[in-house]
Design a protein around this motif. Sequence first.
Motif, short mmCIF file in Angstrom:
data_model
loop_
_atom_site.label_atom_id
_atom_site.label_comp_id
_atom_site.label_asym_id
_atom_site.label_seq_id
_atom_site.Cartn_x
_atom_site.Cartn_y
_atom_site.Cartn_z
N GLN A 20 0.83 -1.19 0.00
CA GLN A 20 0.00 0.00 0.00
C GLN A 20 0.88 1.25 0.00
OE1 GLN A 20 -2.13 -0.12 3.92
NE2 GLN A 20 -1.14 1.88 4.18
N THR A 21 0.29 2.38 -0.45
CA THR A 21 0.99 3.67 -0.43
C THR A 21 -0.01 4.81 -0.39
OG1 THR A 21 2.66 5.04 -1.54
CG2 THR A 21 1.09 3.90 -2.95
N ASP A 22 0.41 5.93 0.19
CA ASP A 22 -0.35 7.17 0.09
C ASP A 22 0.39 8.19 -0.77
OD1 ASP A 22 1.74 7.96 1.69
OD2 ASP A 22 0.51 8.72 3.33
N GLY A 23 1.44 7.71 -1.46
CA GLY A 23 2.25 8.58 -2.31
C GLY A 23 3.53 9.04 -1.66
N THR A 24 3.75 8.65 -0.39
CA THR A 24 4.98 9.01 0.31
C THR A 24 5.80 7.75 0.58
OG1 THR A 24 4.04 8.78 2.54
CG2 THR A 24 3.81 10.93 1.43
N ALA A 25 7.12 7.91 0.70
CA ALA A 25 7.99 6.77 0.96
C ALA A 25 7.71 6.15 2.33
CB ALA A 25 9.45 7.20 0.86
N SER A 26 7.46 7.01 3.33
CA SER A 26 7.28 6.52 4.70
C SER A 26 6.01 5.69 4.86
CB SER A 26 7.25 7.69 5.68
OG SER A 26 6.19 8.59 5.36
N ASN A 27 5.01 5.95 4.04
CA ASN A 27 3.75 5.21 4.13
C ASN A 27 3.57 4.25 2.97
OD1 ASN A 27 2.67 6.14 6.60
ND2 ASN A 27 2.09 8.07 5.62
N THR A 28 4.68 3.76 2.44
CA THR A 28 4.65 2.72 1.40
C THR A 28 5.23 1.45 2.01
OG1 THR A 28 4.92 4.35 -0.37
CG2 THR A 28 5.44 2.07 -0.90
N PHE A 29 4.39 0.45 2.22
CA PHE A 29 4.86 -0.77 2.89
C PHE A 29 3.99 -1.96 2.51
CE2 PHE A 29 2.05 1.65 5.71
CZ PHE A 29 1.07 0.71 6.03
N MET A 30 4.51 -3.17 2.81
CA MET A 30 3.80 -4.40 2.52
C MET A 30 2.65 -4.57 3.51
SD MET A 30 5.36 -8.27 2.18
CE MET A 30 5.84 -8.33 3.92
N VAL A 31 1.49 -4.96 3.02
CA VAL A 31 0.32 -5.17 3.88
C VAL A 31 0.43 -6.51 4.60
CG1 VAL A 31 -2.20 -5.47 3.94
CG2 VAL A 31 -1.17 -3.75 2.43
N LYS A 32 0.76 -7.56 3.85
CA LYS A 32 0.86 -8.89 4.45
C LYS A 32 1.71 -9.80 3.58
CE LYS A 32 -1.90 -12.55 6.55
NZ LYS A 32 -3.24 -12.87 7.11
N ASP A 33 2.55 -10.60 4.24
CA ASP A 33 3.33 -11.62 3.54
C ASP A 33 2.49 -12.89 3.50
OD1 ASP A 33 5.29 -13.04 2.30
OD2 ASP A 33 6.63 -13.17 4.03
N ILE A 34 1.65 -13.00 2.48
CA ILE A 34 0.69 -14.10 2.40
C ILE A 34 1.39 -15.45 2.30
CG2 ILE A 34 -1.11 -15.11 0.93
CD1 ILE A 34 -2.00 -12.25 0.30
N GLU A 35 2.39 -15.52 1.48
CA GLU A 35 3.20 -16.74 1.34
C GLU A 35 4.53 -16.46 2.04
OE1 GLU A 35 3.66 -20.74 -0.13
OE2 GLU A 35 1.95 -19.41 0.12
#
Length: 534
Positions: free
Chosen positions: A101-116
């Motif tokens: 997910q992201t809001d357009g900034t580097a700090s708020n760009t991250f993986m939601v879940k490692d499904i596998e």
Amino acid sequence: MYITNGQPLFSFTCYDTTINRTGNQSPVEKLVLDDGRLLFTAGSTTYGYELWISDGTLTGTHIVKDINPGTASSYASNPVKLGHIVYFAADDGIHGKELWQTDGTASNTFMVKDIEPGSQSSFISNIIACNNLLYFLAQPLNAPAVLWTSDGTSPGTHMVPNGSFPSAGVVANSPFSCNGKVYFLGSDSVNGDELWVSNGTAAGTYLLKDINPGKASTAIYNVLGLAGKVYFVAYDAVTGNNLYYTDGTDTGTHMMGGLPPGGVSGIDMVYNGRLYFTCATAATGKELWSTDGTVMGTHLVADINPGPAGSDPKGLYPYRGKLYFSAKTTANGRELWVTNDSAAGTKMVIDINKAGTMNSDPQIWAEFEGLLFFNAIENTTQSQVYYTDGTDTGTHMIRPGSIAYSPVSRNELGIVAKGKLFFNADYKNYAAISPELWSLQDSVINPNAIGNIMYDNKSIIYPNPNNGHFTINTGTDDFMGTARIYDVTGKLIQTSRVEGRKQEIQLKAPAKAMYLLELQNDAGGTSTSTLLVE
């Protein structure tokens, strides 16, 4: 729009120096954020293929985050907006391809879940949004893809349980969001591939109808909603492609009547309470049809290419109360057409590629500042950028004012953001530049622009034709000037003051005729346009 020495000027900018000077990975999968900025994926020699953002300026165009650090690529793809957040699939080089997910900034760009878990990918694909939830396909190693849902958090991301077998996932393909539910091609050992529906719960996930009875499968595509029902195209080996509709129940799912069996090739869009689709008959070939959902209200719009060859209409786009699209005829090849849903109101707008039956192959992008933009081919093998006001005389190719070539547009369609039209293009005078992100704007002459794109010396008037009441779009908020309207003999009919970007004009006792509108700014620059009252 600036008027300088009689010429309306548009600013035209290439962002190649920011993204990728020599590579060949053009910007794709564009999406507009809530603040108007453009989020897109692109490749560069510095960062690989990553997620980028642009506010329409060179300095405001930059990578969001180097998800897979260095020159390696995250291959960010399938961005979908849910609320104020954009979700997408990406590979950070550690966890494989997962949901981010992201809001357009580097700090708020991250993986939601490692499904596998670990480095193995879950191969996220087909992300869609429905009723404040995400739905997507995840495919563990050596297993079929199954349907997942997410509320944007790790705990709220889980496999959609199978209504018949709650402990198992639903083997799925091609999910569509429509009328508050998710429809998809589900599969089991009893019914083969058939139409399923889900609301994200076990009880709300089930086979809707076994269209092709038994283990034989049905292909489902082009799902759209109209008047509380869901329409789709289903294929079976016996009858071919047919138009179906459903109210969300088995007993309420039926083949649409009044159409030749196997003739429907695809649904294009819903517009003004009607569903537009292509259908082939032995007499007309593949042509444009429409329906209001009833047999009596279903008809062939027009036999554009008379006889059994068909015109194969594509790419419908609404503009000024009509639909514009491309169609192919024996006489003119594939060109730009328009329809008002009647045979009499369906006509070719312009034959752009006049080399006999050669195609201009127009692909419509977007409406921008009262004009419809598209790409087309004129007597060359290279696609160029065009605009139209819906008339033959109001359709033109645009090009930098001081350079002899127009940008060569790519198949990725244009998108409007931050008061600019963004699109992908090559540029002939810059042979080392790969397909890159370009923008067209109408209000500020950008000092970083490669050149100014010039329309013809016509101001923008809409609607045109009209009944004597119309709007002039000057393209700039600080415009100050005068509009003078003349008849065909040169007699001055009316003078009106024009201030600001848009000015409505009402002719006094207008007669049905052609007029000449002269727009002059207070500095003396003029622009002329034809005006048709009917």
